[in-house]
Design a protein around this motif. Structure first.
Motif, short mmCIF file in Angstrom:
data_model
loop_
_atom_site.label_atom_id
_atom_site.label_comp_id
_atom_site.label_asym_id
_atom_site.label_seq_id
_atom_site.Cartn_x
_atom_site.Cartn_y
_atom_site.Cartn_z
N HIS A 29 0.73 -1.05 -0.07
CA HIS A 29 0.07 0.09 0.22
C HIS A 29 0.83 1.22 0.04
O HIS A 29 0.42 2.36 0.16
N GLU A 75 0.13 4.10 -3.07
CA GLU A 75 -1.04 4.94 -2.92
C GLU A 75 -0.76 5.94 -1.66
O GLU A 75 -1.33 7.15 -1.54
N LYS A 135 -6.17 7.48 6.13
CA LYS A 135 -5.95 6.13 5.91
C LYS A 135 -4.33 6.05 5.40
O LYS A 135 -3.68 5.19 5.70
N LEU A 151 -7.91 7.67 -8.38
CA LEU A 151 -8.79 7.76 -7.05
C LEU A 151 -8.95 6.09 -6.93
O LEU A 151 -9.06 5.57 -5.92
N VAL A 175 -1.03 9.80 -2.10
CA VAL A 175 -1.80 10.78 -1.43
C VAL A 175 -1.28 11.82 -0.45
O VAL A 175 -1.59 13.05 -0.33
N LYS A 224 -10.99 9.48 4.38
CA LYS A 224 -10.89 8.24 3.54
C LYS A 224 -9.72 8.13 2.91
O LYS A 224 -8.91 7.06 2.68
N TYR A 225 -8.90 9.22 2.54
CA TYR A 225 -7.66 9.40 1.96
C TYR A 225 -6.52 9.50 2.70
O TYR A 225 -5.53 8.81 2.96
N TYR A 262 -7.32 3.46 -7.75
CA TYR A 262 -6.16 2.75 -7.18
C TYR A 262 -5.90 3.09 -5.81
O TYR A 262 -5.58 2.44 -4.71
N PHE A 263 -6.01 4.40 -5.43
CA PHE A 263 -6.08 4.92 -3.81
C PHE A 263 -7.11 4.40 -2.96
O PHE A 263 -6.98 4.33 -1.82
N GLU A 264 -8.31 3.86 -3.59
CA GLU A 264 -9.05 2.92 -2.72
C GLU A 264 -8.62 2.06 -2.18
O GLU A 264 -9.30 1.49 -0.85
N THR A 265 -7.49 1.42 -2.71
CA THR A 265 -7.04 0.10 -2.04
C THR A 265 -6.55 0.65 -0.47
O THR A 265 -6.11 -0.52 0.28
N LEU A 266 -6.36 1.85 -0.44
CA LEU A 266 -6.30 2.23 1.25
C LEU A 266 -7.22 1.69 2.21
O LEU A 266 -6.72 1.61 3.38
N ASP A 267 -8.42 1.26 1.76
CA ASP A 267 -9.23 0.72 2.53
C ASP A 267 -9.09 -0.21 3.40
O ASP A 267 -9.39 -0.75 4.44
N GLU A 268 -8.14 -1.12 2.70
CA GLU A 268 -7.61 -2.27 3.23
C GLU A 268 -6.49 -2.01 4.31
O GLU A 268 -6.22 -3.19 5.07
#
Lengths: 422, 92
Positions: A253, A256, A326, B38, A260, A322-323, B40-46
Motif C-alpha cells: 500500500h 498509494e 488512511k 482515485l 496521497v 478516506k484518503y 487505485y487509492f481506494e485500496t487504502l481501505d484495506e
C-alpha cells in the motif's frame, strides 16, 4: 551540451580551501542559490532569483566546493523521468535515448557525463535513487532530519531530504559529511548525525553483514533487473555477507499512501505561488481569485496541476478521512514493518527501480503507470529511513541500481556496505 | 467515489478550490485520469488502523527579534510593488 543537463550554467566559487576545495558540484534547481536563478524546472519560477542561499549551499561554499550549474529536474520534483521539466527533458549519458530518471535527472546526468564531480539532488519518493540507478551513479537519500531543508523549495515537506550523487560511494559520503548536521533554520533537523563521519566509513567491509531481502520488492520487477540484483547480492556474499528473505506486507500500500500524502502536501505547499511576491504573474483582469487562477494555469505544467488538484481533493471535506487519514495509517504501518525487518538484518536490499530506464517519451501519457514505477523507493520516505542506490550492473546495456536501506541515522552502515560495490 | 467515475464538474470544483484555471479539454482529460488514480487509492481501505507513536518535541525558540531579509531583498522578485509593499490584484 547535448543532454540538457543544466537549466542555468553559472559558476559560484566557494572558499579557497576546505574538504571540497576544487570539487565541482551540480545543484538541483529547487535548492536556493543567492543571486542565481532557481526555477524548480517550472515556468512559474523562470525568473526567480533567491535573495539567500540554502543551508546546504552555504555549507558547500564554506567547504571550498565550486557550483558549476543548476541542474534540470522534473517540475517541482514531480516526476520519475525528468520529462515534466518546463525546460525540456534530459538525455541519459549512460544510456542515450533513455530518460535519466527523476526527479533529480539533471544532477545524476551531470555526474554520469563528467560535467560535475558530484551533485546535490532531493528525494521525496525516490528522486535521488531513481536517477542514480538509471544513470549508473551513486545516490544517497539521508534519514529524514539529517540534512537541512532550509532554502529547498518545498514539495512534500514531511518526506523530502537533500542528498548527494557521485561516481563512487566514498565521494558521495564526503559530500554528505559537508551537508549533514542540524540547523537552527530547519526545526525538523536532528542532532543524531552531528558527529558522524561518512567518508571514513567507505571501507567496503561487509564481512558478517546480514542483508534482508524484502520479497515484495522483487515481485513484478523486470527479469533482467532481478538477475542483475541477485548477481550483486552474490558478490556481497562472496565478501562475507549473508542474506535472508523478509516480508514487508505493508509495502503493498506504499505507493498509494505516498501519493496521497505527497499530493496533499504539494497542494498546500504550492499554494504560495500566486504571482504577487515572486514568480510568474498573469496579465489578467478580474478579482484576486480569478487572477491567481490564471497565473497558476499559465505557470504550472500538467503534472503539477494534477498533483495540486488531487491533493486538494484528498484533503477536502468528506474525503479527508478516506484518503489522507488512511494514508497516515499506512505510513505508520510501513514504519513498523521496516523497524521489524531491520531488527533482524543490518540492511535491507532490493532493486532500486523495478525496471531499466524508459525510452525518452515512452511513458508520459499514463500518470498512474508512472507512479507505480516508484514502488521500491517510496516506502523508504514513508518510513523516514536512509537509503543508498549503487550501480549493480547492466541489463541489455542499461544501468541497474541496487538499493540498500538502513535504520534511522544508519548512514555509516549503508556507506560501509555499499562501498563494497562501487 | 469508488462506483461513480469522476465527473468534469467535480474536477472544476476542485480546480476552483485550488485556484487553478483549466481549459475544457484539460478538465476532460483530468476527469479520466483522476478516475483511474482515485480507484487505485481506494485500496487504502484495506489498511488497518495503526497506532502512531509520534515522537514530538517543542522546537519553538523564544520570541526574540533577530535579523531577517531586509525589505528590499524581500521585494526583489515581486512583479509589482508600491511604497515598499507587495502589490496584489483587487480583492473583489
Amino acid at each position: 551540451m547535448s543532454e540538457n543537463i543544466y537549466i542555468t550554467e553559472e559558476r559560484i566559487d566557494g572558499a579557497d580551501d576546505g574538504p571540497l576545495a576544487g570539487t565541482t558540484v551540480a545543484v538541483k534547481d529547487n535548492i536556493s542559490t543567492e543571486g542565481v536563478r532557481t526555477t524548480c524546472g517550472s515556468r512559474m519560477l523562470e525568473e526567480y532569483v533567491p535573495p539567500y542561499d540554502a543551508t546546504v549551499v552555504k555549507r558547500l561554499k564554506d567547504a571550498g566546493a565550486i557550483v558549476v550549474g543548476k541542474a534540470n529536474m522534473d517540475e517541482f520534483g514531480m516526476g520519475t523521468t525528468n520529462e515534466t521539466s518546463y525546460f525540456g527533458s534530459v538525455d541519459n549519458p549512460a544510456a542515450p535515448g533513455h530518460v535519466p530518471g527523476g526527479s533529480s535527472g539533471g544532477s545524476a546526468a551531470a555526474v554520469a557525463a563528467g560535467e560535475a564531480d558530484v551533485a546535490l539532488g532531493t528525494d521525496t519518493g525516490g528522486s535521488i535513487r531513481c536517477p542514480a540507478a538509471f544513470c549508473g551513479v551513486v545516490g544517497i537519500k539521508p534519514t529524514y532530519g539529517l540534512v537541512s531543508r532550509y532554502g529547498l523549495v518545498a514539495y512534500g515537506n514531511s518526506l523530502e531530504q537533500i542528498g548527494p550523487f557521485a561516481n563512487n560511494v566514498e565521494d558521495a559520503a564526503a559530500l554528505l559529511d559537508v551537508i549533514a548536521g542540524s540547523d537552527e533554520r530547519d526545526a525538523t533537523t536532528r542532532a543524531e548525525g552531528d558527529d558522524a563521519t561518512y567518508a571514513a566509513a567507505a571501507t567496503g567491509d561487509v564481512d558478517g553483514l546480514t542483508i534482508g531481502v524484502p520479497t515484495e520488492l522483487l515481485e513484478g520487477a523486470d527479469e533482467g533487473v532481478v538477475d542483475t540484483f541477485w548477481d550483486a547480492i552474490a558478490d556481497l556474499e562472496d565478501r562475507g555477507a549473508e542474506y535472508h528473505e523478509v516480508s514487508l506486507p505493508s509495502v503493498e500500500h506504499a505507493v498509494e499512501a505516498y501519493y496521497v500524502i505527497a499530493m496533499s502536501e504539494a497542494s498546500s505547499n504550492l499554494a504560495r505561488f500566486d504571482g504577487v511576491r515572486y514568480g510568474h504573474s498573469a496579465d489578467a483582469e478580474g478579482n484576486w481569485n480569478e487572477t491567481f487562477a490564471q497565473t497558476r494555469k499559465e505557470g504550472f505544467g500538467d503534472e503539477v496541476k494534477r498533483r495540486i488538484l488531487l491533493g486538494t481533493y484528498a484533503l477536502s471535506a468528506g474525503y479527508h478521512d478516506k484518503y489522507y487519514k488512511k494514508a497516515q495509517d499506512a505510513r505508520a504501518w510501513v514504519k513498523q514493518d521496516f523497524d521489524e525487518a531491520l531488527s533482524e538484518a543490518d540492511v535491507l536490499a532490493s532493486p532500486t527501480m523495478p525496471v531499466p530506464p524508459f525510452e525518452l517519451g515512452e511513458s508520459l501519457d499514463d500518470p498512474l503507470q508512472m507512479y507505480l514505477a516508484d514502488a521500491n523507493t517510496v516506502p523508504v520516505n514513508l518510513a523516514d529511513l536512509p537509503a543508498i542506490s549503487v550501480p549493480a550492473g547492466e541489463t541489455d546495456g542499461l544501468p541497474v541500481g541496487l538499493q540498500l536501506v538502513g535504520p534511522a541515522f544508519g548512514e555509516e552502515r549503508l556507506i560501509r556496505a555499499a562501498s563494497a560495490l562501487a | 467515489m469508488s462506483d461513480d467515475a469522476v465527473n468534469p464538474e467535480e474536477v472544476r470544483h476542485v480546480a476552483g478550490l485550488a485556484r487553478v484555471d483549466l481549459d475544457d479539454d484539460e478538465v476532460d482529460r483530468f476527469a479520466g485520469q483522476f478516475a483511474d488514480i482515485l480507484e487505485y487509492f481506494e485500496t487504502l481501505d484495506e489498511v488497518p488502523e495503526v497506532d502512531r507513536e509520534a515522537e514530538l518535541t517543542n522546537v519553538m525558540r523564544p520570541d526574540e527579534e533577530r535579523d531577517s531579509l531586509d525589505r528590499e531583498a524581500a521585494l526583489e522578485n515581486a512583479p509589482e510593488t508600491e511604497d515598499g509593499y507587495f502589490k496584489g490584484p483587487n480583492v473583489s
